[in-house]
Design an enzyme around this catalytic site. Structure first.
Site, mmCIF file in Angstrom:
data_model
loop_
_atom_site.group_PDB
_atom_site.id
_atom_site.type_symbol
_atom_site.label_atom_id
_atom_site.label_comp_id
_atom_site.label_asym_id
_atom_site.label_seq_id
_atom_site.Cartn_x
_atom_site.Cartn_y
_atom_site.Cartn_z
ATOM 1 N N CYS A 277 10.223 -0.434 -10.559
ATOM 2 C CA CYS A 277 11.430 0.035 -9.868
ATOM 3 C C CYS A 277 12.625 -0.692 -10.494
ATOM 4 C CB CYS A 277 11.354 -0.181 -8.362
ATOM 5 S SG CYS A 277 11.056 -1.885 -7.849
ATOM 6 N N ASP B 142 -4.478 -6.799 -5.137
ATOM 7 C CA ASP B 142 -3.238 -7.576 -5.107
ATOM 8 C C ASP B 142 -3.595 -9.057 -5.056
ATOM 9 O OD1 ASP B 142 -0.198 -6.600 -4.746
ATOM 10 O OD2 ASP B 142 -0.420 -8.592 -3.882
ATOM 11 N N ASP C 34 -5.816 -14.084 -9.321
ATOM 12 C CA ASP C 34 -4.637 -13.812 -10.133
ATOM 13 C C ASP C 34 -4.987 -12.611 -11.006
ATOM 14 O OD1 ASP C 34 -6.138 -14.746 -12.364
ATOM 15 O OD2 ASP C 34 -5.401 -16.780 -12.064
ATOM 16 N N GLY D 75 0.748 -1.247 0.000
ATOM 17 C CA GLY D 75 0.000 0.000 0.000
ATOM 18 C C GLY D 75 0.775 1.292 0.000
ATOM 19 N N GLY D 76 2.070 1.273 -0.289
ATOM 20 C CA GLY D 76 2.840 2.516 -0.263
ATOM 21 C C GLY D 76 2.285 3.582 -1.184
ATOM 22 N N LYS D 77 2.092 3.239 -2.453
ATOM 23 C CA LYS D 77 1.557 4.217 -3.406
ATOM 24 C C LYS D 77 0.060 4.419 -3.205
ATOM 25 C CE LYS D 77 5.139 3.502 -6.907
ATOM 26 N NZ LYS D 77 5.913 2.473 -6.173
ATOM 27 N N ASP E 231 1.863 -0.760 -10.917
ATOM 28 C CA ASP E 231 3.220 -0.766 -10.360
ATOM 29 C C ASP E 231 3.675 -2.220 -10.419
ATOM 30 O OD1 ASP E 231 5.564 -0.265 -9.055
ATOM 31 O OD2 ASP E 231 4.661 0.071 -7.093
#
Length: 458
Positions: A369, A269, A297, A249-251, A316
Site C-alpha cells: 500500500c 504472520d 520470523d 486478515g483483510g485480504k 502483502d
C-alpha cells in the site's frame, strides 16, 4: 459536551498525537476508551479537529513559526480554527472562557497570535511545495521524481479524508442483498466502480460495526483497491493459497470467500495479536478452509516443509503505507529515510522466503500500500533479476475475469498501480509473478478439497 469542551478534548487528544511516538489510531482508541462518556456527535467533532491538525501539521507549523509562536497542541488547534475553519480571534476567545470543561482563557500572546493569523488561509504562496503538500522535504524529492507534473495532484489527494468502503462476503450474500440489508438500518451505499464486491458508504462516519449486516458477516470494511488486489490473486476454489503476511486478515477473508471454502488457505504472520484478530473475523465470515500459523520470523524453518506446495502465494508486504496516508496522516511524519531503507531490505528478504513456497506454474503476488518506487517497481525488478525462473504476468490479462469495469491501470505495464487521485482508492501496487513449469493445480485441488479444515491454528 459543550462545543467549547469539545475543543478542549481535541487539544488533549492532539497533545497525545503530536509526538508521533505511536500510530494515531492506537492513540485515539486508547483516548476514547478512557472517556467512554463521550457521545457519538462529540467524538466526531473531536476527531475532526484533531485529524484536521494532523493533516495540516506542516502548514500550521509554518504559520506559527512565521508569527513567532511555538507549535504546541493548543496553538495548533486554535490556529486550525482560524486558518482552516475561518474563526475570528474573538470567536476563539469566546470559547476559551475557562468555564466547566471549556479551555482556559487565552493569554495575551495567544490573542496576538490569533489576530495575526485572522483572515489568512492555510495555504500561502511563500510556503514550499513540501510544506504546502504536507510531506517531509526528503520525500518530496521522491514523489517529484516519480510523478513529475502530477506529483502535486497525487499528494493533494492524499490530504483528503478517505471514504469507507465495504466488501460483500459472497459466502453470505450478493451485493444487492447487502445494499438492501444496510438500507434497512439507514446506511445508504453506492456500488463501487471497480470491484464487483465493493460498496461505498455515503456517510463515511456511519456506525457500520453496529449493523446486523456487519455483525452477521455479510459485509467487511475493506478499501476497494485492497479488494482488487485480493481478486487479482486469482484464488480459485480448490487451490492451495498462502497469504504470507496476513495481518488481521483483510485480504485473507476476501480470498477465502472467492475460494468458497474449497481448497487450502494458509494465513501466516509474525504477530500473534493480528492472527488472533483475524480468527474473530474468519468465524464471522463463515469461512472454514483457513489455517493460521504464527511464524517466528520470515525465515522460520517451518516454511521449508512447505516448499513448492502452493498455487498462489500473496506477499502483502510491510511497507511505508504511503498509499494510505488519507487514513493515517501521521504516518508521513513517522517515516524517515533510514526506516524506508529498512523496509525495502525487509521486503526483499520476505520475497526471497515466500518464493520458495510457489510450485512450478504457480504465482507469487507482491503487493504494497505504497506509492514509492523503491518499494514497488524497483523491488520487483531486483527480485526478477535474481530469479529468472519467474516472469511477470500482466495484471490486465486477469482483469476481465474479475470485473466488467475498464482496466484501471496502464495496459503497457505488467504491474497494477492504484492511487487516490486517479482511482479514488488507497494507493496500491501489485505485481503477479509466475514461476516457470507446469502446474499440477488440478490434482492438488482434488486432494485439497477432501480435507476438512475448520479455521484452526497449525
Amino acid at each position: 459536551m459543550t462545543p467549547a469542551a469539545r475543543i478542549q478534548a481535541a487539544v488533549d487528544l492532539t497533545e497525545a498525537l503530536l509526538p508521533l511516538e505511536r500510530p494515531a489510531d492506537q492513540i485515539v482508541a486508547a483516548f476514547l476508551r478512557q472517556r467512554r462518556y463521550i457521545g457519538g456527535g462529540d467524538r466526531r467533532r473531536i476527531l475532526e479537529l484533531s485529524y484536521g491538525v494532523l493533516r495540516a501539521r506542516a502548514k500550521l507549523t509554518w504559520w506559527l513559526n512565521s508569527v513567532g509562536d511555538e507549535a504546541s497542541a493548543r496553538a495548533m488547534v486554535t490556529a486550525y480554527l482560524v486558518l482552516a475553519e475561518g474563526w475570528s480571534a474573538d470567536q476563539v476567545a469566546g470559547s476559551f472562557d475557562g468555564q466547566g470543561f471549556n479551555p482556559t482563557r487565552l493569554e495575551a500572546g495567544e490573542r496576538q497570535m490569533l489576530q495575526a493569523l485572522s483572515g489568512k488561509s492555510l495555504i500561502d504562496p511563500a510556503q514550499s511545495d513540501a510544506v504546502r503538500l504536507e510531506v517531509p522535504d526528503w520525500l518530496w524529492t521522491h514523489f517529484a521524481a516519480l510523478y513529475g507534473d502530477s506529483a502535486e495532484t497525487e499528494l493533494s489527494a492524499l490530504l483528503a479524508e478517505a471514504p469507507t468502503d465495504l466488501r460483500v462476503n459472497l459466502m453470505k450474500g450478493d451485493r444487492a442483498a447487502a445494499l438492501a440489508a444496510l438500507a434497512k438500518e439507514e446506511i445508504l451505499c453506492d456500488e463501487g466502480s471497480l470491484s464487483p464486491l465493493a460498496l461505498k458508504i455515503r456517510d463515511g462516519r456511519a456506525p457500520i460495526a453496529a449493523t446486523k449486516a456487519f455483525r452477521n458477516g455479510l459485509v467487511e470494511v475493506q478499501d476497494e483497491g485492497s479488494q482488487l488486489i485480493a481478486l487479482l490473486v486469482d484464488a480459485k476454489p480448490g487451490l492451495r493459497v498462502c497469504d504470507f503476511c496476513a495481518g488481521a486478515g483483510g485480504k485473507t477473508l476476501a480470498l477465502g470467500a472467492v475460494m468458497q471454502n474449497k481448497g487450502q488457505l494458509l494465513a501466516l504472520d509474525v504477530m500473534k495479536g493480528r492472527l488472533d484478530r483475524a480468527q474473530v473475523r474468519i468465524r464471522r465470515a463463515d469461512l472454514h478452509n483457513i489455517e493460521r500459523h504464527l511464524l517466528r520470523d520470515h525465515r522460520d524453518p517451518w516454511l521449508k516443509r512447505r516448499k513448492a506446495k502452493f498455487d498462489r502465494v500473496l506477499v502483502d508486504a510491510p511497507c511505508s503505507g504511503s498509499g494510505a496516508w488519507r487514513r493515517n496522516p501521521d504516518a508521513r511524519w513517522r517515516l524517515g529515510e533510514e526506516e524506508l531503507r529498512r523496509l525495502v531490505g525487509l521486503q526483499a528478504e520476505i520475497l526471497e522466503s515466500a518464493q520458495r513456497l510457489v510450485k512450478p506454474g504457480g504465482r507469487l503476488i507482491y503487493a504494497t500500500c505504497s506509492l514509492l518506487a523503491e518499494e514497488n517497481g524497483r523491488q520487483v525488478e531486483a527480485f526478477l533479476a535474481s530469479h529468472p525462473e519467474f516472469a511477470p504476468l500482466p495484471a490486465v490479462n486477469l482483469w476481465s475475469d474479475i470485473s466488467s469495469a475498464p482496466y484501471p491501470g496502464d495496459p503497457a505495464e505488467a504491474a497494477l498501480t492504484l492511487t487516490p487521485a486517479r482511482h479514488g482508492t488507497d494507493g496500491f501496487f501489485m505485481a503477479v509473478l509466475e514461476r516457470a513449469g507446469e502446474s499440477d493445480a488440478h490434482d492438488d485441488a482434488k486432494d485439497s478439497d477432501k480435507q476438512d479444515r475448520r479455521g484452526k491454528e497449525v
